[in-house]
Design a protein around this motif. Structure first.
Motif, short mmCIF file in Angstrom:
data_model
loop_
_atom_site.label_atom_id
_atom_site.label_comp_id
_atom_site.label_asym_id
_atom_site.label_seq_id
_atom_site.Cartn_x
_atom_site.Cartn_y
_atom_site.Cartn_z
N VAL A 89 18.34 38.25 15.68
CA VAL A 89 17.59 39.07 16.63
C VAL A 89 16.60 40.01 15.96
CG1 VAL A 89 19.31 38.89 18.47
CG2 VAL A 89 19.53 40.71 16.76
N ALA A 90 16.79 40.28 14.67
CA ALA A 90 15.86 41.14 13.93
C ALA A 90 16.04 40.84 12.44
CB ALA A 90 16.13 42.61 14.22
N GLN A 91 15.00 41.16 11.69
CA GLN A 91 15.07 41.02 10.24
C GLN A 91 14.11 42.01 9.62
OE1 GLN A 91 14.03 36.88 9.99
NE2 GLN A 91 11.83 37.30 9.78
N GLU A 126 25.95 41.79 13.99
CA GLU A 126 26.34 41.63 12.58
C GLU A 126 25.09 41.73 11.72
OE1 GLU A 126 29.67 39.05 10.83
OE2 GLU A 126 27.86 37.80 10.60
N ILE A 127 25.14 42.61 10.73
CA ILE A 127 24.02 42.81 9.81
C ILE A 127 24.38 42.17 8.48
CG2 ILE A 127 22.50 44.47 8.68
CD1 ILE A 127 22.35 44.83 11.69
N HIS A 128 23.51 41.31 7.98
CA HIS A 128 23.65 40.70 6.66
C HIS A 128 22.66 41.38 5.73
CE1 HIS A 128 25.21 36.61 8.42
NE2 HIS A 128 25.82 37.67 8.94
N THR A 129 23.16 41.83 4.60
CA THR A 129 22.34 42.56 3.63
C THR A 129 22.44 41.89 2.28
OG1 THR A 129 22.73 44.65 4.81
CG2 THR A 129 21.96 44.81 2.52
N ALA A 146 14.36 38.88 19.04
CA ALA A 146 14.95 38.67 20.38
C ALA A 146 15.50 40.01 20.86
CB ALA A 146 16.06 37.63 20.31
N GLU A 147 15.76 40.08 22.16
CA GLU A 147 16.35 41.30 22.72
C GLU A 147 17.74 41.51 22.15
OE1 GLU A 147 16.32 39.89 26.69
OE2 GLU A 147 14.35 40.74 27.13
N ALA A 160 19.77 40.78 11.35
CA ALA A 160 20.69 41.21 12.41
C ALA A 160 20.94 40.03 13.34
CB ALA A 160 20.09 42.38 13.19
N TYR A 161 22.22 39.80 13.65
CA TYR A 161 22.62 38.69 14.52
C TYR A 161 23.44 39.22 15.68
CZ TYR A 161 21.37 35.71 10.57
OH TYR A 161 20.69 35.08 9.56
N GLN A 162 23.16 38.69 16.86
CA GLN A 162 23.98 38.96 18.04
C GLN A 162 24.21 37.62 18.73
OE1 GLN A 162 22.48 41.29 21.52
NE2 GLN A 162 24.11 42.73 20.96
#
Length: 133
Positions: A96-98, A70-73, A61-62, A89-91
């Motif tokens: 929104v990205a992985q 927030e990045i989860h690792t 997503a944009e 990655a969460y917004q």
């Protein structure tokens, strides 16, 4: 799992006002630093013990400027000399990205991978993700 907040910078936007796709791999690398410290506690590049073997990123997503991300690792897999880092990655509570990154413990003098020692392996295993994460 590590959770870190990134504040997107204006300089990271593209012509459409979204976070540029080249930025996400850099955010993912920055948020891997806690894992890097298991191998090189002071992050001194002259003592570096890891090499990147590969990575992939999916954009879901944009990502917008002005809102925290927030990045989860965590870890997907720990092998003999390598491990796979899984990041999300969460917004606004939306993924929104992985991506996944394969890192190898490496001896730069001999140009060979070396097994991960038991102490570091135990620390890595604390961040192993379950199948539903």
């Amino acid at each position: 799992m590590f959770k870190q907040i990134i504040t997107p910078g204006f300089y990271e936007t593209d012509a459409l006002g979204h976070i540029n796709n080249t930025v996400i791999p850099m955010w993912f690398e920055k948020t891997r630093e806690p894992l890097f410290k298991y191998f090189t506690p002071d992050l001194d590049p002259t003592k570096w013990r890891l090499i990147l073997a590969g990575f992939d990123v999916q954009f879901l997503a944009e990502i917008k400027y002005g809102e925290p991300v927030e990045i989860h690792t965590g870890l997907q897999k720990v092998g003999n000399a390598s491990f796979v880092v899984s990041q999300r990655a969460y917004q606004r509570q939306q993924r929104v990205a992985q991506g996944n990154t394969t890192l190898v413990q490496y001896d730069y003098q001999t140009k060979r991978s070396v097994p991960i020692d038991d102490n570091i392996r135990a620390q890595l295993m604390e961040h192993l993700l379950s199948d539903d994460e």
